[in-house]
Design a protein around this motif. Structure first.
Motif, mmCIF file in Angstrom:
data_model
loop_
_atom_site.group_PDB
_atom_site.id
_atom_site.type_symbol
_atom_site.label_atom_id
_atom_site.label_comp_id
_atom_site.label_asym_id
_atom_site.label_seq_id
_atom_site.Cartn_x
_atom_site.Cartn_y
_atom_site.Cartn_z
ATOM 1 N N ILE A 1 0.908 -1.115 -0.033
ATOM 2 C CA ILE A 1 -0.118 0.009 0.056
ATOM 3 C C ILE A 1 0.762 1.283 -0.246
ATOM 4 O O ILE A 1 1.986 1.036 0.256
ATOM 5 N N ALA A 2 0.319 2.490 -0.170
ATOM 6 C CA ALA A 2 1.021 3.420 -0.429
ATOM 7 C C ALA A 2 1.417 3.982 1.096
ATOM 8 O O ALA A 2 0.825 3.585 2.357
ATOM 9 N N GLU B 1 2.038 6.601 2.612
ATOM 10 C CA GLU B 1 1.082 7.695 3.605
ATOM 11 C C GLU B 1 -0.263 6.942 4.189
ATOM 12 O O GLU B 1 -0.742 7.173 5.451
ATOM 13 N N LYS B 2 -0.754 5.903 3.579
ATOM 14 C CA LYS B 2 -1.923 5.227 4.041
ATOM 15 C C LYS B 2 -1.268 4.437 5.200
ATOM 16 O O LYS B 2 -1.928 4.092 6.262
ATOM 17 N N ALA B 3 -0.015 3.757 5.085
ATOM 18 C CA ALA B 3 0.605 2.812 6.176
ATOM 19 C C ALA B 3 0.833 3.750 7.493
ATOM 20 O O ALA B 3 0.604 3.395 8.612
ATOM 21 N N ARG C 1 -0.868 6.255 8.493
ATOM 22 C CA ARG C 1 -2.135 6.365 9.372
ATOM 23 C C ARG C 1 -2.841 5.126 9.943
ATOM 24 O O ARG C 1 -3.859 5.310 10.528
ATOM 25 N N ALA D 1 -1.981 1.342 9.000
ATOM 26 C CA ALA D 1 -1.929 0.165 8.467
ATOM 27 C C ALA D 1 -0.529 -0.607 8.800
ATOM 28 O O ALA D 1 0.238 -0.837 8.158
ATOM 29 N N TYR D 2 -0.306 -0.857 10.103
ATOM 30 C CA TYR D 2 0.962 -1.669 10.626
ATOM 31 C C TYR D 2 0.315 -2.715 11.715
ATOM 32 O O TYR D 2 -0.702 -2.750 12.201
#
Length: 221
Positions: A6-7, A9-11, A13, A15-16
C-alpha cells in the motif's frame, strides 16, 4: 498473517502491526506468498535436535563414547556425493564435506538450509559398492561439535537421503533423479538412508533443504 503493498502515507495512518512489548522478535516476510509471521522469544522456531548418534568409528569396531548419548541441534548441513567426485574437505581432511558446498541456515527458519551460488558440478564417480559410474548424486550430512569441542564430520554422520531403494546390509545404494523446482521427500537417520541419493538436475545452483518437514528442492535461480 496476509500482507499487501500500500502507499506509504496510508500505512502511516494505521496500517501496521503492533508489537506489544520490548523483546527479541523474528519477523519473516514472505514476498512471494504475501504473508508475514512475527515470532516472540516464547514462540520462536527452534533448531531441530537429532541424536544420539551411532558410536562406531570408520572401521566399525571402536566405540566413540561421546556420541553414545549426544543429542544436538542441526546448525550445519553439507552436500556429499559424486556431484563433486566426493572431494575432500577444504583443509584436506578426507571427509568429503567441502566448505564451499555448505548449506546456510536460514534466518527466517533455522530448520531450512539453503545453497545459492555457482552451478553445482555433476562429476562422475564409482558407486560405493557396485563400482559402476554414477554422475551427479548427492545427499546431505549433518556436522556436529560435541561438548568436548571436537567437530565430527568424518564418520557417524547423521544423514538426510532420498526415498530410493537402498540397503546397507545388502550393500546396495539407491538413486532418485530430481526434477528442477520439484519438492522431494527426505529420509533422515543413520541407516539405509545413508546410501540413498538424489541425482541433481543440470545447472543446479539453488538447493533448499527443510529438515523439519523433510523436503528438498533443487533448482536454478
Amino acid at each position: 498473517m496476509p500482507l499487501k503493498q500500500i502507499a506509504l502515507e496510508k500505512a502511516m495512518r494505521g496500517a501496521y502491526w503492533n508489537i506489544p512489548e520490548d523483546g527479541i522478535y523474528r519477523i519473516v516476510v514472505d514476498a512471494e506468498n504475501q504473508n508475514i509471521r512475527i515470532y516472540s522469544q516464547d514462540t520462536d522456531i527452534q533448531s531441530k535436535v537429532v541424536g544420539p548418534w551411532n558410536a562406531q568409528n570408520a572401521f566399525g569396531n571402536t566405540q566413540d563414547e561421546t556420541l553414545k548419548t549426544y543429542s544436538g541441534p542441526i546448525e550445519k548441513l553439507w552436500m556429499y556425493g559424486t556431484f563433486n567426485g566426493r572431494q575432500t574437505h577444504d583443509d584436506g581432511v578426507p571427509a568429503g564435506f567441502q566448505d564451499k558446498y555448505t548449506l546456510n541456515q536460514s534466518l527466517a527458519n533455522p530448520n531450512v538450509f539453503v545453497y545459492k551460488g555457482a552451478n553445482l558440478p555433476r562429476q562422475t564417480a564409482g558407486d560405493y559398492w557396485e563400482k559402476n559410474q554414477i554422475t551427479g548424486s548427492v545427499m546431505f550430512f549433518v556436522g556436529v561439535k560435541t561438548d568436548d569441542g571436537v567437530e565430527r564430520t568424518n564418520n557417524n554422520a547423521y544423514a538426510f537421503g532420498s526415498t530410493a531403494d537402498a540397503d546397507r546390509d545388502e550393500k546396495r545404494c539407491g538413486y532418485i533423479t530430481a526434477t528442477a523446482g520439484t519438492s522431494l521427500e527426505l529420509v533422515e537417520g543413520q541407516d539405509d538412508n545413508r546410501y540413498a541419493y538424489f541425482i541433481i538436475p543440470e545447472n543446479t545452483n539453488y538447493v533448499m533443504v527443510d529438515v523439519e518437514n523433510l523436503k528438498v528442492i533443487f533448482d536454478h535461480k
